[in-house]
Design a protein around this motif. Sequence first.
Motif, short mmCIF file in Angstrom:
data_model
loop_
_atom_site.label_atom_id
_atom_site.label_comp_id
_atom_site.label_asym_id
_atom_site.label_seq_id
_atom_site.Cartn_x
_atom_site.Cartn_y
_atom_site.Cartn_z
N TRP A 171 -3.62 -31.11 -9.76
CA TRP A 171 -4.32 -29.83 -9.88
C TRP A 171 -3.45 -28.91 -10.76
O TRP A 171 -2.22 -28.92 -10.64
CB TRP A 171 -4.46 -29.14 -8.53
CG TRP A 171 -5.28 -29.85 -7.51
CD1 TRP A 171 -6.59 -29.60 -7.21
CD2 TRP A 171 -4.86 -30.89 -6.59
NE1 TRP A 171 -7.01 -30.43 -6.18
CE2 TRP A 171 -5.98 -31.23 -5.79
CE3 TRP A 171 -3.67 -31.58 -6.39
CZ2 TRP A 171 -5.93 -32.20 -4.80
CZ3 TRP A 171 -3.61 -32.56 -5.41
CH2 TRP A 171 -4.72 -32.87 -4.63
N ILE A 188 -9.38 -29.28 -11.22
CA ILE A 188 -9.27 -30.27 -10.13
C ILE A 188 -9.33 -31.69 -10.71
O ILE A 188 -9.76 -31.87 -11.85
CB ILE A 188 -10.40 -30.07 -9.09
CG1 ILE A 188 -11.77 -30.12 -9.77
CG2 ILE A 188 -10.22 -28.79 -8.32
CD1 ILE A 188 -12.94 -30.05 -8.80
N VAL A 246 -6.06 -28.68 -2.25
CA VAL A 246 -5.01 -27.92 -2.96
C VAL A 246 -4.68 -26.64 -2.19
O VAL A 246 -3.53 -26.23 -2.11
CB VAL A 246 -5.40 -27.65 -4.44
CG1 VAL A 246 -6.50 -26.64 -4.58
CG2 VAL A 246 -4.18 -27.20 -5.22
#
Lengths: 215, 176
Positions: B97, B113, B135
């Motif tokens: 990420w 992403i 994340v």
Amino acid sequence: MGALEGSLSFKTYYVKGEPPNDFQETYLRKLQEHFFEPLSPVGDVERSVGWVPAQDPIATEFSRDHLFFNQYIVFAMRIDKWALPSCWVKALMRQAVAAHIAEAGLKETGDEKRPAKLSKSAKDKIKLEVVTRIKQQILPAMKVIDVCWNIQENKLRFWSQSNAVCDEFAELFESTFGLQLDPDSPFLMARELGLSESQLDAMVNADPWHPVFDH
Amino acid sequence: MEIFEKIERTRHFGELFLLWLWYHSQVDDTIFYLSDKTTLSLAIDSQIILEAHLSESERTTLSGGAPAESREAFEAIRQGKIISQAKIRLQRDEKEWVFTLASNTLSISGLKIPALMTKSEDDKLYERQALIEEVDSLVRGLYESFLQTRLGPAWEQESRDIITWISDNADLENRA
């Protein structure tokens, strides 16, 4: 945009309060009650804000299938406003005013004859007509911002970081659902992580740390 | 004390968190271990924004290349500036990420992403949300590690090490 595709910039909020057992029925009804109302070319409403389905922001109602996804409720805030092309407004105003004056003819002032002057209210009336005419030929500017609410975690993401838009969102959310939103912050994140009361107190009482260097 | 007051009084923890991430990404060769045994790699990516304390107008934006390794970044910290935003590259297993983390809200922007594997619209939504939540949870895990250090006895030594690290890197002659 955001929950389903496109840009990934968002603000996280904690939702205060528990959802009711029949949350699907209740929230579907509440969202529908605050559904987006389109702007009309007639009248003086310049901006409209409300909820729409994230997958189809020009739909006229919510459907359960496009709102509930397991633990998520996904919808969007739509903001429409008239963005009038100023050059067109000026040009059409000039033309309309000239036409009105020509229609009114010449007015005698003393020994001279001068073009009749328009009063402010007459000008305002002409402007309203011009603006309405333009609005009938254009579409309002539309902004759609996704909301993804994780009902299990009482947390939601709103795909904007503009303070003004976020404030408007929080206000609309609270008036729709009767639930308060707290935007994420270093303190609330610490609380959500399960820090003890004494650790949270230590955070509150800590002075900002600035490195001090020997010169 | 009202909650909003607590929120405002503790915003500086976000600034220090970003500095702490920067410090550990360099001295620990980007490897972080979370309390739940997760291992991840984190590096400051192509942008870091530093601001004078309480004065957003005095802003230093370092971008391109490796700004977190530049003397300017360390010099800005030595002059008392704080990190207001940093672009971060985070990896866990095969997933990566990239995003910008803002210090005052700890909010994520410009998140990239990993590529989605699913095809149907509903599955895409779940996968996208799962990657965002993953994340988000990693950032929270890092923040928890930081808080345990900052609020615990280890901070005394850690803060001295951070000062030494800044001094060493801000000083060109020492680096040479």
